[in-house]
Design a protein around this motif. Sequence first.
Motif, PDB file in Angstrom:
ATOM      1  N   ASP A 202       0.853  -1.190   0.000  1.00  0.00           N
ATOM      2  CA  ASP A 202       0.000   0.000   0.000  1.00  0.00           C
ATOM      3  C   ASP A 202       0.888   1.239   0.000  1.00  0.00           C
ATOM      4  OD1 ASP A 202      -1.491   2.271   1.459  1.00  0.00           O
ATOM      5  OD2 ASP A 202      -3.108   0.840   1.059  1.00  0.00           O
ATOM      6  N   ILE A 289      -3.288   3.321  -7.542  1.00  0.00           N
ATOM      7  CA  ILE A 289      -4.355   3.003  -6.591  1.00  0.00           C
ATOM      8  C   ILE A 289      -4.458   4.090  -5.520  1.00  0.00           C
ATOM      9  CG2 ILE A 289      -5.047   1.384  -4.768  1.00  0.00           C
ATOM     10  CD1 ILE A 289      -3.904  -0.859  -6.532  1.00  0.00           C
ATOM     11  N   GLN A 292      -6.108   6.954  -7.109  1.00  0.00           N
ATOM     12  CA  GLN A 292      -7.523   6.648  -7.289  1.00  0.00           C
ATOM     13  C   GLN A 292      -8.302   6.893  -5.992  1.00  0.00           C
ATOM     14  OE1 GLN A 292      -8.588   2.454  -7.838  1.00  0.00           O
ATOM     15  NE2 GLN A 292      -9.966   3.055  -9.498  1.00  0.00           N
ATOM     16  N   ARG A 293      -7.755   6.463  -4.872  1.00  0.00           N
ATOM     17  CA  ARG A 293      -8.416   6.669  -3.580  1.00  0.00           C
ATOM     18  C   ARG A 293      -8.524   8.146  -3.226  1.00  0.00           C
ATOM     19  NH1 ARG A 293      -4.940   1.924  -0.548  1.00  0.00           N
ATOM     20  NH2 ARG A 293      -6.177   0.138  -1.267  1.00  0.00           N
ATOM     21  N   TRP A 304      -5.233   3.531 -17.492  1.00  0.00           N
ATOM     22  CA  TRP A 304      -5.623   4.450 -16.424  1.00  0.00           C
ATOM     23  C   TRP A 304      -5.711   5.864 -17.021  1.00  0.00           C
ATOM     24  CZ3 TRP A 304      -6.200   3.432 -11.054  1.00  0.00           C
ATOM     25  CH2 TRP A 304      -6.011   2.091 -10.694  1.00  0.00           C
TER      26      TRP A 304
END
Length: 309
Positions: A202, A289, A292-293, A304
Amino acid sequence: MDEDNWPDSIRAGQTQQHEPLVRRVLAPNPSPYTFTGTQTWLVGAGSEIAVIDPGPAGSGLSVGDPLQPNDANGEGHVEAILRAVGTAKVTAILCTHTHRDHSPAAAPLKQATGAPIIGCAPLALTDTGPRADSAFDPDYNPDHVLADGEQVTGAGWTLEAVATPGHTSNHLCYALTQSGALFTGDHVMKWSTSVVSPPDGDMAAYMASLQKLYEREDAVYYPAHGPAITKPKQLVRGMIGHRRQRERQILKCLGDGPQAIADMVAVMYKGLDPRLNGAAGRSVLAHLIDLQRRGVTVAEGESWRLIDA
């Protein structure tokens, strides 16, 4: 130990003293992703020893053999650890995380010494993406999982767990309170940036963990791969800047329109060893990611794009 002559000054299975309470034993598992191999750290100079990152299970080189770039097995490493421990008692086996180049030797070392396996939480994750680091160890079975700030003590030493998720969600560093050393596992290394590979890796957590270390006052870092880090704040500051630069590169790529990750890697990582393309792609995915969040990017099939594009 002369870090300036790295890696010519090290041999698999040899014990090398770094400071009064800290020794290193190198596992014979070199690769493009482990550098010269996994470094097992021994903490303690008296009757009780802690072992950090016991490394891979299996066999291959004999203890004392030179590094062999094409041999990534790991024969005799537990025996090398036991030889380094000598007549002292192993009282704790600690793993920073559960990739297979770090934790599998914990079980045979426990069997040989009776010491408990303490440290990171178990994590056995199936990742179907192209991995650049070791897969997870499904057999890791700790006797006790350390919480952030929890301590383990022995004769003349204290290790404190420092939670650093990001590379993996269960990653821990260990601070040696007597000397200011921090054992950083794969979270911070001098020879390479850490792979952040979704779904478990992450990027937001990784960046927060870097900031957490930057705010500490550790004197030296001992990573699981590569040389010791004697200017930790300077390196961590550079790593944070590097990741922000990668994010800016991604945004610049997407400013030209939707793009696939492989196309972005080709632009962002010019001259990269082709064997490391998978690692680069996973880190780009982790950045995407995270964006995106934060409402910046969105996936469309294999590509993307920017949300406001």
